[in-house]
Write a protein that holds these residues in place. Structure first.
Motif, PDB file in Angstrom:
ATOM      1  N   GLY A   1       0.824  -1.213   0.000  1.00  8.31           N
ATOM      2  CA  GLY A   1       0.000   0.000   0.000  1.00  8.31           C
ATOM      3  C   GLY A   1       0.848   1.248   0.000  1.00  8.31           C
ATOM      4  N   ASN A   2       0.348   2.256   0.632  1.00  9.61           N
ATOM      5  CA  ASN A   2       1.033   3.547   0.676  1.00  9.61           C
ATOM      6  C   ASN A   2       1.830   3.737   1.955  1.00  9.61           C
ATOM      7  OD1 ASN A   2      -0.041   4.303  -1.807  1.00  9.61           O
ATOM      8  ND2 ASN A   2      -1.948   4.956  -0.843  1.00  9.61           N
ATOM      9  N   ASN A   3       1.763   2.811   2.870  1.00 10.39           N
ATOM     10  CA  ASN A   3       2.449   2.924   4.144  1.00 10.39           C
ATOM     11  C   ASN A   3       3.848   2.328   4.009  1.00 10.39           C
ATOM     12  OD1 ASN A   3       3.436   2.492   6.752  1.00 10.39           O
ATOM     13  ND2 ASN A   3       1.386   2.155   7.592  1.00 10.39           N
ATOM     14  N   GLU A   4       4.871   3.148   4.164  1.00 14.67           N
ATOM     15  CA  GLU A   4       6.255   2.676   3.972  1.00 14.67           C
ATOM     16  C   GLU A   4       6.626   1.549   4.926  1.00 14.67           C
ATOM     17  OE1 GLU A   4       9.546   5.341   3.606  1.00 14.67           O
ATOM     18  OE2 GLU A   4       8.310   6.778   2.509  1.00 14.67           O
ATOM     19  N   ASP A   5       6.135   1.616   6.180  1.00 15.38           N
ATOM     20  CA  ASP A   5       6.440   0.548   7.134  1.00 15.38           C
ATOM     21  C   ASP A   5       5.853  -0.773   6.665  1.00 15.38           C
ATOM     22  OD1 ASP A   5       7.813   2.275   8.793  1.00 15.38           O
ATOM     23  OD2 ASP A   5       6.054   2.691  10.050  1.00 15.38           O
ATOM     24  N   ASP A   6       4.602  -0.748   6.188  1.00 16.24           N
ATOM     25  CA  ASP A   6       3.992  -1.964   5.656  1.00 16.24           C
ATOM     26  C   ASP A   6       4.736  -2.450   4.422  1.00 16.24           C
ATOM     27  OD1 ASP A   6       2.112  -1.968   7.640  1.00 16.24           O
ATOM     28  OD2 ASP A   6       0.488  -1.167   6.395  1.00 16.24           O
ATOM     29  N   ASP A   7       5.147  -1.501   3.562  1.00 17.76           N
ATOM     30  CA  ASP A   7       5.886  -1.872   2.353  1.00 17.76           C
ATOM     31  C   ASP A   7       7.192  -2.568   2.707  1.00 17.76           C
ATOM     32  OD1 ASP A   7       3.835  -0.732   0.967  1.00 17.76           O
ATOM     33  OD2 ASP A   7       4.980   0.980   0.220  1.00 17.76           O
ATOM     34  N   ASP A   8       7.918  -2.036   3.706  1.00 20.98           N
ATOM     35  CA  ASP A   8       9.169  -2.669   4.139  1.00 20.98           C
ATOM     36  C   ASP A   8       8.909  -4.063   4.683  1.00 20.98           C
ATOM     37  OD1 ASP A   8      10.615  -0.471   3.385  1.00 20.98           O
ATOM     38  OD2 ASP A   8      10.773   0.364   5.407  1.00 20.98           O
ATOM     39  N   ASN A   9       7.846  -4.211   5.470  1.00 20.58           N
ATOM     40  CA  ASN A   9       7.490  -5.529   6.006  1.00 20.58           C
ATOM     41  C   ASN A   9       7.118  -6.481   4.886  1.00 20.58           C
ATOM     42  OD1 ASN A   9       7.944  -4.743   8.646  1.00 20.58           O
ATOM     43  ND2 ASN A   9       5.803  -4.194   8.999  1.00 20.58           N
ATOM     44  N   ASN A  10       6.382  -5.983   3.888  1.00 25.34           N
ATOM     45  CA  ASN A  10       6.002  -6.831   2.761  1.00 25.34           C
ATOM     46  C   ASN A  10       7.212  -7.269   1.947  1.00 25.34           C
ATOM     47  OD1 ASN A  10       3.319  -6.943   3.361  1.00 25.34           O
ATOM     48  ND2 ASN A  10       2.634  -5.668   1.673  1.00 25.34           N
ATOM     49  N   VAL A  11       8.185  -6.391   1.784  1.00 22.09           N
ATOM     50  CA  VAL A  11       9.405  -6.749   1.056  1.00 22.09           C
ATOM     51  C   VAL A  11      10.139  -7.856   1.811  1.00 22.09           C
ATOM     52  CG1 VAL A  11      11.706  -5.932   0.391  1.00 22.09           C
ATOM     53  CG2 VAL A  11       9.686  -4.560  -0.153  1.00 22.09           C
ATOM     54  N   GLN A  12      10.256  -7.710   3.118  1.00 18.12           N
ATOM     55  CA  GLN A  12      10.929  -8.744   3.914  1.00 18.12           C
ATOM     56  C   GLN A  12      10.166 -10.066   3.868  1.00 18.12           C
ATOM     57  OE1 GLN A  12      14.014  -8.646   5.127  1.00 18.12           O
ATOM     58  NE2 GLN A  12      14.032  -6.670   4.099  1.00 18.12           N
ATOM     59  N   LEU A  13       8.844  -9.986   3.957  1.00 16.80           N
ATOM     60  CA  LEU A  13       8.022 -11.190   3.889  1.00 16.80           C
ATOM     61  C   LEU A  13       8.129 -11.821   2.499  1.00 16.80           C
ATOM     62  CD1 LEU A  13       6.104 -13.045   5.419  1.00 16.80           C
ATOM     63  CD2 LEU A  13       4.219 -11.525   4.736  1.00 16.80           C
ATOM     64  N   ALA A  14       8.146 -10.996   1.454  1.00 15.97           N
ATOM     65  CA  ALA A  14       8.302 -11.513   0.084  1.00 15.97           C
ATOM     66  C   ALA A  14       9.629 -12.247  -0.055  1.00 15.97           C
ATOM     67  CB  ALA A  14       8.205 -10.377  -0.934  1.00 15.97           C
ATOM     68  N   LEU A  15      10.698 -11.648   0.464  1.00 15.41           N
ATOM     69  CA  LEU A  15      12.001 -12.321   0.404  1.00 15.41           C
ATOM     70  C   LEU A  15      11.964 -13.654   1.138  1.00 15.41           C
ATOM     71  CD1 LEU A  15      14.483  -9.345   0.859  1.00 15.41           C
ATOM     72  CD2 LEU A  15      14.272 -10.841  -1.140  1.00 15.41           C
ATOM     73  N   ASP A  16      11.304 -13.676   2.287  1.00 16.56           N
ATOM     74  CA  ASP A  16      11.170 -14.924   3.042  1.00 16.56           C
ATOM     75  C   ASP A  16      10.423 -15.979   2.228  1.00 16.56           C
ATOM     76  OD1 ASP A  16      11.341 -16.591   5.457  1.00 16.56           O
ATOM     77  OD2 ASP A  16       9.174 -16.244   5.605  1.00 16.56           O
ATOM     78  N   TYR A  17       9.312 -15.587   1.633  1.00 15.41           N
ATOM     79  CA  TYR A  17       8.541 -16.524   0.804  1.00 15.41           C
ATOM     80  C   TYR A  17       9.350 -16.982  -0.410  1.00 15.41           C
ATOM     81  CZ  TYR A  17       4.055 -15.697   3.229  1.00 15.41           C
ATOM     82  OH  TYR A  17       3.032 -15.639   4.139  1.00 15.41           O
ATOM     83  N   PHE A  18      10.049 -16.048  -1.074  1.00 14.24           N
ATOM     84  CA  PHE A  18      10.861 -16.439  -2.226  1.00 14.24           C
ATOM     85  C   PHE A  18      11.947 -17.434  -1.819  1.00 14.24           C
ATOM     86  CE2 PHE A  18       9.805 -12.379  -4.704  1.00 14.24           C
ATOM     87  CZ  PHE A  18       9.014 -13.052  -5.612  1.00 14.24           C
ATOM     88  N   HIS A  19      12.561 -17.211  -0.672  1.00 18.93           N
ATOM     89  CA  HIS A  19      13.611 -18.140  -0.237  1.00 18.93           C
ATOM     90  C   HIS A  19      13.029 -19.502   0.149  1.00 18.93           C
ATOM     91  CE1 HIS A  19      17.086 -15.691  -0.764  1.00 18.93           C
ATOM     92  NE2 HIS A  19      16.494 -14.667  -0.165  1.00 18.93           N
ATOM     93  N   ARG A  20      11.824 -19.513   0.691  1.00 24.02           N
ATOM     94  CA  ARG A  20      11.166 -20.804   0.948  1.00 24.02           C
ATOM     95  C   ARG A  20      10.877 -21.516  -0.367  1.00 24.02           C
ATOM     96  NH1 ARG A  20       6.821 -19.875   5.844  1.00 24.02           N
ATOM     97  NH2 ARG A  20       8.230 -18.799   7.240  1.00 24.02           N
ATOM     98  N   ALA A  21      10.409 -20.756  -1.357  1.00 23.48           N
ATOM     99  CA  ALA A  21      10.171 -21.347  -2.679  1.00 23.48           C
ATOM    100  C   ALA A  21      11.470 -21.908  -3.234  1.00 23.48           C
ATOM    101  CB  ALA A  21       9.589 -20.292  -3.627  1.00 23.48           C
ATOM    102  N   GLU A  22      12.527 -21.125  -3.096  1.00 24.42           N
ATOM    103  CA  GLU A  22      13.850 -21.548  -3.561  1.00 24.42           C
ATOM    104  C   GLU A  22      14.261 -22.868  -2.906  1.00 24.42           C
ATOM    105  OE1 GLU A  22      18.417 -19.830  -3.559  1.00 24.42           O
ATOM    106  OE2 GLU A  22      16.939 -18.948  -2.217  1.00 24.42           O
ATOM    107  N   GLN A  23      14.050 -23.005  -1.618  1.00 24.38           N
ATOM    108  CA  GLN A  23      14.412 -24.241  -0.908  1.00 24.38           C
ATOM    109  C   GLN A  23      13.656 -25.435  -1.465  1.00 24.38           C
ATOM    110  OE1 GLN A  23      13.496 -23.123   3.115  1.00 24.38           O
ATOM    111  NE2 GLN A  23      15.507 -22.222   3.469  1.00 24.38           N
ATOM    112  N   HIS A  24      12.361 -25.259  -1.718  1.00 26.49           N
ATOM    113  CA  HIS A  24      11.571 -26.377  -2.241  1.00 26.49           C
ATOM    114  C   HIS A  24      11.999 -26.746  -3.658  1.00 26.49           C
ATOM    115  CE1 HIS A  24       8.878 -27.065   1.082  1.00 26.49           C
ATOM    116  NE2 HIS A  24       8.756 -25.749   1.225  1.00 26.49           N
ATOM    117  N   TYR A  25      12.316 -25.757  -4.472  1.00 31.10           N
ATOM    118  CA  TYR A  25      12.787 -26.078  -5.821  1.00 31.10           C
ATOM    119  C   TYR A  25      14.149 -26.747  -5.791  1.00 31.10           C
ATOM    120  CZ  TYR A  25       8.861 -24.203  -8.257  1.00 31.10           C
ATOM    121  OH  TYR A  25       7.603 -24.019  -8.728  1.00 31.10           O
TER     122      TYR A  25
END
Length: 171
Positions: free
Chosen positions: A92-116
């Protein structure tokens, strides 16, 4: 699949919904839930997308670990990749939420990476696995690039390139 590519999302939704309601087989149910989440995300209904993607992941985790080995890793990787994309698209427009979403996205991507990576440790590799894994690498690279970590981005772009090259060579 054709409806998806043409952007006819309601037709795609209706087709997936029909499969979901007409089958008792666990594998198509888990995949339909995943696809419904992706369709909802593309329609920008992020709360609905998250609900379907979370349910699909839970379903796949319970189901695949008991019955399948390689396909379990691929499907779980797809789920984590979709959840990472949800984090990126739902910011959204909230920078704190955006930073949290980026960190969460990286976490999810790395989990995907582990499974692949686990699926690639097996003897049987399919073109679908290579395509899915290269998509994860491209998504990770884009996220790292957007956040100024160019060295890490280059590493994942190179891996995506190598995988696509392998796919084109047909093994």
């Amino acid at each position: 699949d054709m409806h998806w590519k043409l952007g006819k999302l309601q037709k795609c939704w209706d087709a997936q919904w029909q499969v979901l309601q007409s089958t008792k087989d666990q594998l198509p149910i888990a995949k339909c839930m995943h696809t419904l989440g992706c369709i909802a995300m593309r329609m920008e209904d992020y709360s609905e997308a998250k609900r379907w993607l979370d349910t699909s992941l839970q379903y796949k985790s319970n189901f695949y670990n008991k019955q399948y080995k390689i396909s379990a890793q691929v499907e779980l990787g797809k789920s984590y990749n979709a959840l990472a994309m949800w984090c990126i698209h739902s910011t959204g427009n909230n920078e704190d939420d955006d930073d949290n979403n980026v960190q969460l996205a990286l976490d999810y991507f790395h989990r995907a990476e582990q499974h692949y990576r686990l699926s690639f440790d097996e003897d049987e590799q399919t073109m679908e696995m290579i395509h899915s894994w290269s998509s994860i690498c491209q998504n990770l690279a884009s996220l790292y690039r957007q956040n100024g970590n160019y060295e890490k981005a280059l590493e994942f772009y190179q891996e995506a390139f190598d995988l696509k090259k392998k796919k084109c060579e047909g093994w």
